[in-house]
Structures are given as C-alpha cells and as structure tokens.
Design a protein around this motif. Structure first.
Motif, PDB file in Angstrom:
ATOM      1  N   LEU A   1       0.831  -1.210   0.000  1.00 27.37           N
ATOM      2  CA  LEU A   1       0.000   0.000   0.000  1.00 27.37           C
ATOM      3  C   LEU A   1       0.866   1.261   0.000  1.00 27.37           C
ATOM      4  N   ALA A   2       2.045   1.165   0.601  1.00 25.47           N
ATOM      5  CA  ALA A   2       2.918   2.338   0.682  1.00 25.47           C
ATOM      6  C   ALA A   2       3.643   2.589  -0.633  1.00 25.47           C
TER       7      ALA A   2
ATOM      8  N   ARG B   1      -6.548   2.622  -4.318  1.00 23.76           N
ATOM      9  CA  ARG B   1      -5.627   2.466  -3.205  1.00 23.76           C
ATOM     10  C   ARG B   1      -6.069   3.294  -1.991  1.00 23.76           C
ATOM     11  N   ARG B   2      -6.445   4.552  -2.265  1.00 28.13           N
ATOM     12  CA  ARG B   2      -6.872   5.425  -1.167  1.00 28.13           C
ATOM     13  C   ARG B   2      -8.098   4.869  -0.458  1.00 28.13           C
ATOM     14  N   ALA B   3      -9.044   4.395  -1.255  1.00 27.00           N
ATOM     15  CA  ALA B   3     -10.266   3.831  -0.668  1.00 27.00           C
ATOM     16  C   ALA B   3      -9.916   2.630   0.211  1.00 27.00           C
TER      17      ALA B   3
ATOM     18  N   ALA C   1     -10.515   2.027   8.882  1.00 26.49           N
ATOM     19  CA  ALA C   1     -11.812   1.903   9.564  1.00 26.49           C
ATOM     20  C   ALA C   1     -11.926   0.544  10.244  1.00 26.49           C
ATOM     21  N   LEU C   2     -11.391  -0.497   9.596  1.00 22.65           N
ATOM     22  CA  LEU C   2     -11.514  -1.852  10.148  1.00 22.65           C
ATOM     23  C   LEU C   2     -10.705  -2.035  11.429  1.00 22.65           C
ATOM     24  N   MET C   3      -9.806  -1.086  11.718  1.00 27.49           N
ATOM     25  CA  MET C   3      -9.081  -1.155  12.991  1.00 27.49           C
ATOM     26  C   MET C   3     -10.053  -1.120  14.155  1.00 27.49           C
ATOM     27  N   GLY C   4     -11.219  -0.515  13.930  1.00 27.23           N
ATOM     28  CA  GLY C   4     -12.194  -0.396  15.012  1.00 27.23           C
ATOM     29  C   GLY C   4     -13.261  -1.468  15.001  1.00 27.23           C
TER      30      GLY C   4
END
Lengths: 276, 235
Positions: free
Chosen positions: B51-52, B59-61, B68-71
C-alpha cells in the motif's frame, strides 16, 4: 542482537513446543448453563467422570437459551440445562434424542437488607413479586433468555404484570449472566431472582440477602439431552451417551449430592423417576 | 478498596506458588495471541508495504477501509466467525468451533487491519524518504518493498505490538468462538470475566495485574530485540 533474538526465539519455542499433552483424546462438548459452571459444580463433577471413563468433558457455559441454540446448530454433543418447556420443545422438534431429569435446586429472591418492598419472610413468591411492583422497588432482570430469566418472566406473566426491557421504570433488564446480575443488583441495589447454587457460591453480595425462598414455583429442574445424530451426524453419540448414563446413575448422582459449599448442598440429584 | 489491596496479595501468592492452572492459562493466552500476531504480521507487513509503494486505482479507498476496520467490534467478529465455523456454517465440517484455532482466527481478523494500517503509516513516510534513491538504483518493486520493510523494522515493532495488545486484551470474540472451556480455550481475559461473574473481584483483579505485567514484559523484550538490532541509515 543475535543473543537477544535467540533468547526470544527460545522462549517462543518453549511456549509452542510444550503444547499440553494432558488433554484426553476422547472428549465431548457439553453446552450448559452459567449456574452449573459458576457454582463450581462442574469442577467437582467432571473430574470424577473423566477418571471413570477417560472421556474429557468440555463445557461451554452459556444461558439455557443459547445452550439450546448451540445444540440446534450442532456445536455441542450434550445439553445440560434448566428450562423444561424449552427442553421439551427441543426434543419435540427433533433436535434432541431424549430428555432425562438429573437434579434440581431452587430459585431464591434476593434483595437489599433495607427491603423497600417489605417482602422478607413471605413464602408466596407471587405475592412478593406483586409487592415489588406495587412499591415500584428496583428489580434487576437477567434479560438473557436463560432458564432463570424465563422462570422469572413466567411469574410476572402469571400475575398479569407487563414487564419488558422498555419498562416499567423500576424494572431493569441487564442482559447478563447470573453473576454479573448479582454484581449489579448489589450496587443498585435491586431485587433479583437467582438460582441457589450461584447465590451460595457468589462472593460479592454487598447488601443482598435472601428475602423469599421455599415456594413450589421456585423449583428448578435440570435436564440432560443428547443432541440428535439424525440432525447432526458428527455428534459423538457413544461418548455423549456414556456421560448421560453416568450422570443419571448412582455414581454421578452421588457425586452431585456430595458437592457442598460451606456445608450447604447446592444441587439435589433426582434422576430416579425417568420421564419422557 | 479491600478488594484492591487483597488483589495484590492474591496476585503475589499466585505468582510465588507457580499455580499450575494459572501457568497453563498464561501459556495458552500467549500461544493463541502470538500465533494470531505471527499470522497477522505475515499478512499485514507486506500488505502495508504494498500500500505504501504501489500506486493502483482504489488504493486510497482501500487505505481508508483498512483504517476503519481497525475499530472492528470484537463481538461482531466473534459472532461472524462463530456462524462461519459452526457445525451448521460453511466451514463447519472442519470442526474448529470451541478450539484454540477458532480463537486464533478471530484474533487474526481483528488485528490484521491494525498491523496493516500502522505499518502502512510507518512505511509510507520511509518510502517518501527513499524513493528517489531507490529509483536511481533502478530497484524493482519487490526490492523496494523488501528494502523499506528491512529498514523500517524497528518502527514496525510498534505496529506488531499494537496488534498483539489488541489480541491479548480481547475478550468478546474469543468468548464466543472459544467458549471459555476450562483447560482448552480458557485464556486470561475470559478467566477474568468468569471470576468477575462469580463475584470474586479480588481474584479477577489479581489475574488482571498478572496479565498486564506479562504483556509489559513481552513488549519490553520485543523492543530490546529491536534496539539491539544495528541501526542502518538512521532507520
């Protein structure tokens, strides 16, 4: 660097390679209720069975409602639960083979020692419930479709008092197991219904004490059922049946009767007269 | 108050007496969570690096989604894994329900986004710094990815340990898919929840203290290993 990394790798290797070899090859999964687990009964009962049979029993302790769901989905081999109507429905729908009665204890109404509804010593649980409603004293309900929750709801229903999670205001539905409900009741404080086993073994009572006990309506029967292999072919019929046979026979029944906390017997075996 | 005080003495007694059951539970806790972290690292670090480095449409999406999935709420993850692994679910034939493997799967789902998102964050900055140099050397894409992963390794420890922290502290998901079976799927957090249920608050708190201390020890050793590594180009 190498030393530190090797040290860490060594620690991890020890952790992973020494996987417990103690687990029995043969095991069954029993879905049961929080009351049997949290009262310490299983810790007393299951080692005796494992010694006799070399079968390990893995207990998943949830509310009766959820335990029955686990049985329907085939995620358990045996159910040991306490809500007769739900159990009979489970059998009638073909999810279970046969229901055998195992043991009983009873429910008790516990409440704060200030006793705002003035029900201490009443032996008629319906009268006590009515007084709680009349005085709008705080009541904490399990609200988790467990056997205890269903038993409580049946008493309110018979009285024609409408209670639900949306009220009335003095009626608090917690959606929690017995222990957490007792923890919360001690803090509110509130009246609540508990099985005697969990109550006796519960350590954080605060101001709570038994206010009503001994009514016939508070009788709490436990039943055992094998999940139907016709519905779920992977069910360990033979091992599960061995467990059921043991728990309703003398050896299992005596082990249940022997379980005491501070001299008080928590569960009373009654597998003698076998119903359907 | 008395509970907090007695928790200290109970914790001390448990540690000094090397309580067998407790040691089993601690070992199982770390076994499950470290397995989950190992798998999440193998997925998350390369994914973060890709991704980097790689530019592709969407890619941005994707980065926003992973952030968001971290939460992800653990109970929801637990429920979904349960429905998938249940005997009546699509992977029911594997018989993984109520096993440590099911718990590893649940923890993995929870922490892959964390490891990916955090390592992407670290590696993106590193890549900005390295890009011209790498391009002038004519480095291929895989070479670029390997280079920034290697040079960013010390900062990546934090990404991985954040994932470990979430995994080891989690209770909702492992309770559902593990079933808190004594001796099989009972870990520190589910034991603490159980003892709280029994109203034995002092014992529950004592176990909590031991969990925190062991987690600190593991983090410390991870950073020591990281620091012992020779720093290259200020990485």
């Amino acid at each position: 660097m190498y030393f530190a990394r090797r040290a860490l790798l060594a620690v991890l290797a020890v952790l992973f390679l020494t996987l417990p070899a103690t687990a029995q090859d043969k095991f069954i999964t029993v879905a049961s209720t929080t009351s049997t687990e949290q009262s310490g009964l299983f810790k007393h009962l299951l080692p005796a069975f494992t010694r006799a049979s070399a079968i390990e029993v893995r207990v998943v302790a949830v509310g009766t409602g959820q335990a029955i769901k686990l049985g329907e989905k085939g995620d358990a081999d045996v159910l040991l639960v306490h809500h007769k109507p739900s159990e009979e429905k489970f059998i009638a729908e073909g999810w279970g083979v046969k229901r055998l009665e195992v043991m009983y204890n009873d429910f008790v109404v516990v409440g704060p020692d200030s006793d705002p509804a003035k029900i201490k010593g009443i032996t008629d649980v319906s009268a006590a419930f009515r007084k709680i409603a009349e005085t709008k004293s705080t009541w904490a309900s399990r609200g988790d479709a467990s056997g205890t929750d269903l038993a409580e709801k049946e008493i309110w229903q018979a009285l024609g008092i409408a209670v639900s999670k949306s009220g009335p205001e003095w009626y608090r539905e917690l959606g929690q197991g017995m222990g957490p409900t007792l923890n919360t009741s001690a803090q509110l404080p509130a009246y609540t219904l508990s099985d005697r086993g969990t109550w006796i073994s519960f350590k954080n009572r605060g101001p709570l004490q038994i206010v009503v006990e001994g009514d016939q309506k508070l009788f709490n029967q436990y039943g055992v059922m094998l999940v139907n292999p016709a519905k779920h072919p992977h069910v360990k019929v033979e091992l599960g049946q061995q467990f059921i046979d043991w728990i309703v026979a003398d050896a299992g029944q005596k082990t249940i009767a022997d379980y005491k906390i501070e001299g008080q017997q928590l569960f009373f075996p009654n597998a003698r007269k076998q119903g359907s | 108050m008395s509970e907090i005080l007695s928790a200290f003495s109970i914790a001390f007694d448990l540690i000094v007496s090397l309580d067998r059951e407790l040691i089993e539970i601690i070992r199982r806790t770390f076994l499950v969570s470290l397995s989950a972290v190992a798998i999440a690292t193998l997925i998350g670090l390369p994914a973060g690096a890709v991704l980097a480095v790689v530019r592709f449409p969407g890619r941005r999406a994707l980065v926003i989604l992973i952030n968001a999935l971290m939460g992800l709420p653990p109970v929801v993850v637990g429920l979904v894994i349960y429905l998938v692994l249940s005997r009546s679910g699509p992977l029911g034939f594997m018989g993984l329900m109520f096993s440590p493997t099911a718990m590893i799967v649940a923890q993995c789902v929870l922490i892959v986004p964390i490891v990916t998102a955090l390592s992407h964050q670290v590696l993106r900055e590193l890549y900005e710094e390295y890009r011209e140099q790498l391009c002038s050397f004519g480095a291929t894409l895989p070479q670029m990815i390997l280079t920034i992963l290697w040079d960013g390794r010390r900062n990546l420890v934090t990404s991985v340990m954040a994932g470990f922290g979430r995994a080891v502290a989690e209770v909702g998901a492992v309770l559902i898919v593990g079933g808190n079976i004594a001796g099989v799927t009972r870990v520190m957090t589910t034991t603490i929840a159980l003892e709280t249920s029994k109203g034995d608050l002092a014992l529950a708190l004592a176990l909590g203290m031991i969990l925190v201390v062991t987690a600190i020890a593991l983090n410390a050793s991870a950073f020591l290993v990281g620091d012992a590594a020779p720093a290259r180009q200020g990485g």
